[in-house]
Design an enzyme around this catalytic site. Structure first.
Site, PDB file in Angstrom:
ATOM      1  N   GLU A   1     -10.070  22.223  66.210  1.00  0.00           N
ATOM      2  CA  GLU A   1     -10.357  22.295  67.649  1.00  0.00           C
ATOM      3  C   GLU A   1     -11.798  22.712  67.867  1.00  0.00           C
ATOM      4  O   GLU A   1     -12.171  23.875  67.629  1.00  0.00           O
ATOM      5  CB  GLU A   1      -9.412  23.288  68.345  1.00  0.00           C
ATOM      6  CG  GLU A   1      -9.654  23.288  69.855  1.00  0.00           C
ATOM      7  CD  GLU A   1      -8.792  24.286  70.622  1.00  0.00           C
ATOM      8  OE1 GLU A   1      -7.811  24.767  70.070  1.00  0.00           O
ATOM      9  OE2 GLU A   1      -9.138  24.560  71.773  1.00  0.00           O
TER      10      GLU A   1
ATOM     11  N   LYS B   1      10.274  33.115  64.043  1.00  0.00           N
ATOM     12  CA  LYS B   1       9.700  31.814  64.426  1.00  0.00           C
ATOM     13  C   LYS B   1      10.305  31.228  65.699  1.00  0.00           C
ATOM     14  O   LYS B   1      10.425  30.020  65.833  1.00  0.00           O
ATOM     15  CB  LYS B   1       9.834  30.814  63.263  1.00  0.00           C
ATOM     16  CG  LYS B   1       9.152  31.302  61.992  1.00  0.00           C
ATOM     17  CD  LYS B   1       9.389  30.419  60.798  1.00  0.00           C
ATOM     18  CE  LYS B   1       8.762  31.033  59.570  1.00  0.00           C
ATOM     19  NZ  LYS B   1       9.028  30.334  58.352  1.00  0.00           N
TER      20      LYS B   1
ATOM     21  N   ASP C   1       2.144  32.178  57.098  1.00  0.00           N
ATOM     22  CA  ASP C   1       3.093  31.150  57.535  1.00  0.00           C
ATOM     23  C   ASP C   1       2.729  30.738  58.962  1.00  0.00           C
ATOM     24  O   ASP C   1       2.923  31.515  59.900  1.00  0.00           O
ATOM     25  CB  ASP C   1       4.519  31.725  57.495  1.00  0.00           C
ATOM     26  CG  ASP C   1       5.575  30.663  57.752  1.00  0.00           C
ATOM     27  OD1 ASP C   1       5.225  29.622  58.356  1.00  0.00           O
ATOM     28  OD2 ASP C   1       6.735  30.872  57.356  1.00  0.00           O
TER      29      ASP C   1
ATOM     30  N   HIS D   1     -16.575  22.643  76.477  1.00  0.00           N
ATOM     31  CA  HIS D   1     -15.711  21.764  75.687  1.00  0.00           C
ATOM     32  C   HIS D   1     -16.312  20.378  75.565  1.00  0.00           C
ATOM     33  O   HIS D   1     -16.155  19.724  74.548  1.00  0.00           O
ATOM     34  CB  HIS D   1     -14.302  21.705  76.289  1.00  0.00           C
ATOM     35  CG  HIS D   1     -13.407  22.771  75.743  1.00  0.00           C
ATOM     36  ND1 HIS D   1     -13.442  24.065  76.195  1.00  0.00           N
ATOM     37  CD2 HIS D   1     -12.496  22.746  74.743  1.00  0.00           C
ATOM     38  CE1 HIS D   1     -12.568  24.800  75.512  1.00  0.00           C
ATOM     39  NE2 HIS D   1     -11.983  24.014  74.627  1.00  0.00           N
TER      40      HIS D   1
END
Ligand code: ADP
Length: 604
Positions: free
Chosen positions: A283, A415, A491, A589
């Site tokens: 990104e 999660k 993770d 951006h």
């Protein structure tokens, strides 16, 4: 039949010239290509031109003979119907040659009409074939552009390998032509193994154990995959990775590895130490923005962090015949004496696992016990699961009617977004703060303290409340968490709860400076186990001085890493919030998310 005039298709012609069989030819065309149609002349004993010449000669000779005989008879007053044997033979020969010549020219003309190449693009049959293929493609949901038709998705076989018919695989190969990694010339033995994997005789998952060579296993699996799918894996590298290092712990059935750029934000001045923070991301703007936040923190004297709690959780679900029995177990485990005994049982699972608490919740006759324990430098999911299993086995003697439904009952909660993590914490709970001076807010962050405070109140607090957010009272904590997690071998799926964060902003020092903080209750990180030992991830941990187990104090490296994550989130929050309050979000951006050759210009 839809017969429309259309121009000859140059693309199709080009591809056909190149030998690509894009459209399955109509059967009769195919047949014609392979076996040209038999002609009548093929049956003649002499070549066609000689036969034609012979018959023309006979025809004109006989005509000449008969006409001269006719003139002679008129001159000598012989009746014309009186015919000699030679004249009779001549008449028969004439009839035969006329029949042949009429037949040749007549059939030849019709044949020419049929087989003449279509000069102006009237091609009814081809068009119908294309229409059919287009319909087929759209039905199967594949690309409808001719030339990129793909075979139907493979059906998984019992052996774990997708099954695909050989003709379909061949057709797919014809479309994409993946470059073979291992050619038959390289090794006949390898070629045999590849064929066996493709046919399903050798299960793909067994290659490592069969070959005893992880790199070779990955190469063979990759080649088999290309052949099965007809899809090229060019661009997904195979070379340059240690496949032994992931065997049995990080990834099964590898065929290569994904490359990710790692950027560096920093130095981040946190608790008096400087950290260069590795961030793996695609990104644009993220690393640059976090870097700007680090700069503002550094220029303001640094950030401070506090670790509030450190405990990984696992919550099994057990069931009884009655709610009363479930409640009895709840009271049993909460009794301090019993807890001591259960701790001893639990802690046997590892020299690093130390049971801290068991929090119970009842749903009817089902009991959820949320075990929490410290896990040293490991993130700790395996460790806590082993400890829980030990305790359940132990409890079974006192509660034989306890039915263990699942080692994980989702009250953990791993999660998945869950209020229990947001409120109780999971992994490391950290708060991190900094006071950003007024002039730094203006010069580095290009905004005002009051504007930031107002934006934080209306966006991160009120806006998130309006959205019914669960732990999402921040601008983009998950951006930083994910990038640091991927770089350091955490993770990435635990980004869900690890990104829970409330960002607070307040004007201090008579309203001149900005107090900013991030409170993150469930940062789940480790510096041993999982992906942390892989070469690239290990290098990133090393950069942060938290690689592996801490020799002096078990768990110190993982805890330090958690504070660095929180500090980086603080930097990221400061910078993005400033960009939004200054109205720069879109423009920055556009600079960083769009390709720009001269990066030094946009970074300045
Ligand atoms: P996790 O529990 O995070 O899934 P593992 O199952 O790989 O990770 O457990 C970590 C392993 O590392 C255990 O076998 C443990 O004994 C070992 N280990 C070595 N040093 C440490 C340490 N300082 N902290 C935690 N575990 C350690």
């Amino acid at each position: 039949m839809d017969v429309r005039r259309r121009p000859a298709n140059p693309i199709l012609r080009e591809k056909a010239d190149a030998g690509e069989q894009l459209i399955k030819p109509h059967k009769s065309h195919q047949h014609q290509q392979q076996h040209p149609p038999m002609k009548a002349s093929d049956a003649l004993p002499l070549p066609l031109h000689l036969t034609n010449g012979l018959f023309f000669t006979i025809f004109f000779s006989v005509m000449y003979f008969l006409l001269s005989r006719w003139r002679e008879k008129i001159r000598n007053s012989i009746p014309l119907h009186v015919v000699t044997l030679s004249e009779l033979v001549a008449v028969l020969s004439l009839i035969a040659s006329v029949i042949y010549l009429l037949g040749f020219f007549g059939i030849g003309f019709v044949q020419t009409l049929i087989s003449r190449p279509n000069p102006d693009g009237w091609d009814v049959e081809d068009e119908n074939t294309e229409q059919f293929l287009l319909q087929e493609d759209s039905r199967s949901g594949t690309c409808t552009t001719l030339g990129c038709a793909v075979p139907p998705p493979p059906v998984p076989s019992a052996k774990g390998l997708p099954k695909i018919s050989q003709p379909a695989a061949k057709a797919a190969m014809a479309v994409e032509k993946p470059a073979p990694l291992i050619t038959p010339q390289d090794s006949e033995e390898d070629e045999e193994i590849i064929k066996s994997v493709v046919s399903g005789k050798i299960p793909s998952y067994s290659l490592e154990s069969k070959l005893g060579d992880c790199k070779k296993a990955a190469g063979i699996r990759r080649e088999a995959l290309q052949r099965i799918t007809g899809k090229s894996l060019e661009g997904l590298p195979l070379e340059g990775f240690d496949y032994e290092s992931i065997l049995g712990q990080c990834c099964e059935m590898p065929v290569g590895y994904v490359q990710l750029p790692v950027g560096i934000a920093g130095p981040l001045l946190l608790d008096g130490r400087e950290y260069m923070v590795p961030m793996a991301t695609t990104e644009g703007c993220l690393v640059a923005s976090t870097n700007r936040g680090c700069k503002a923190i550094m220029a303001s004297g640094g950030a401070t962090s506090m670790l509030l709690r450190d405990g990984m959780t696992r919550a099994p679900v057990v069931r009884f015949a009655t709610a009363k029995r479930a409640a009895e177990l709840k009271f049993f485990v909460e009794e301090p004496m019993n807890f001591e005994t259960l701790s001893v049982v639990f802690n046997k699972s590892s020299r690093f696992a130390r049971l801290q608490s068991i929090q119970c919740a009842i749903a009817g006759k089902n009991l959820y016990m949320r075990f929490s324990c410290s896990t040293g430098d490991a993130m700790g999911m395996n460790m806590v699961s082993k400890g829980v299993q030990n305790v359940l086995d132990y409890l079974q003697t006192d509660f034989p009617d306890m039915d263990v439904i699942g080692l994980s009952g989702n009250f953990c909660a791993d999660k998945k977004p869950a209020a229990v993590n947001w409120i109780e914490g999971r992994g490391k709970s950290v708060v991190c703060e900094a006071i950003i001076k007024e002039e730094i807010v203006k010069k580095v962050l290009k905004t005002e303290v009051a504007a930031l405070v107002e934006l934080n109140m209306l966006k991160n607090l009120t806006g998130s409340a309006m959205a019914g957010s669960l732990g999402g009272f921040n601008a983009h904590a998950s951006n930083i968490v994910s990038a640091v997690y991927i770089a350091t071998g955490q993770d990435p799926a635990q980004n869900v709860e690890s990104s829970h964060c409330i960002t607070m902003m307040e004007a201090v020092n008579d309203g001149k400076d900005l107090h900013v903080s991030v409170s993150m209750p469930s940062i789940e990180v480790g510096t041993v186990g999982g992906g942390t030992k892989l070469a690239s991830q290990s290098a990133c941990l090393n950069l942060l001085r938290v690689k592996g187990a801490n020799k002096e104090e078990a768990g110190a490296n993982a805890r330090l890493l958690a504070t660095v994550v929180a500090g980086s989130v603080l930097a990221g929050e400061l910078s993005l919030m400033s960009a939004i309050s200054a109205g720069q979000l879109v423009s920055s951006h556009m600079k960083y998310n769009r390709s720009s050759k001269d990066v030094t210009k946009v970074a300045s």
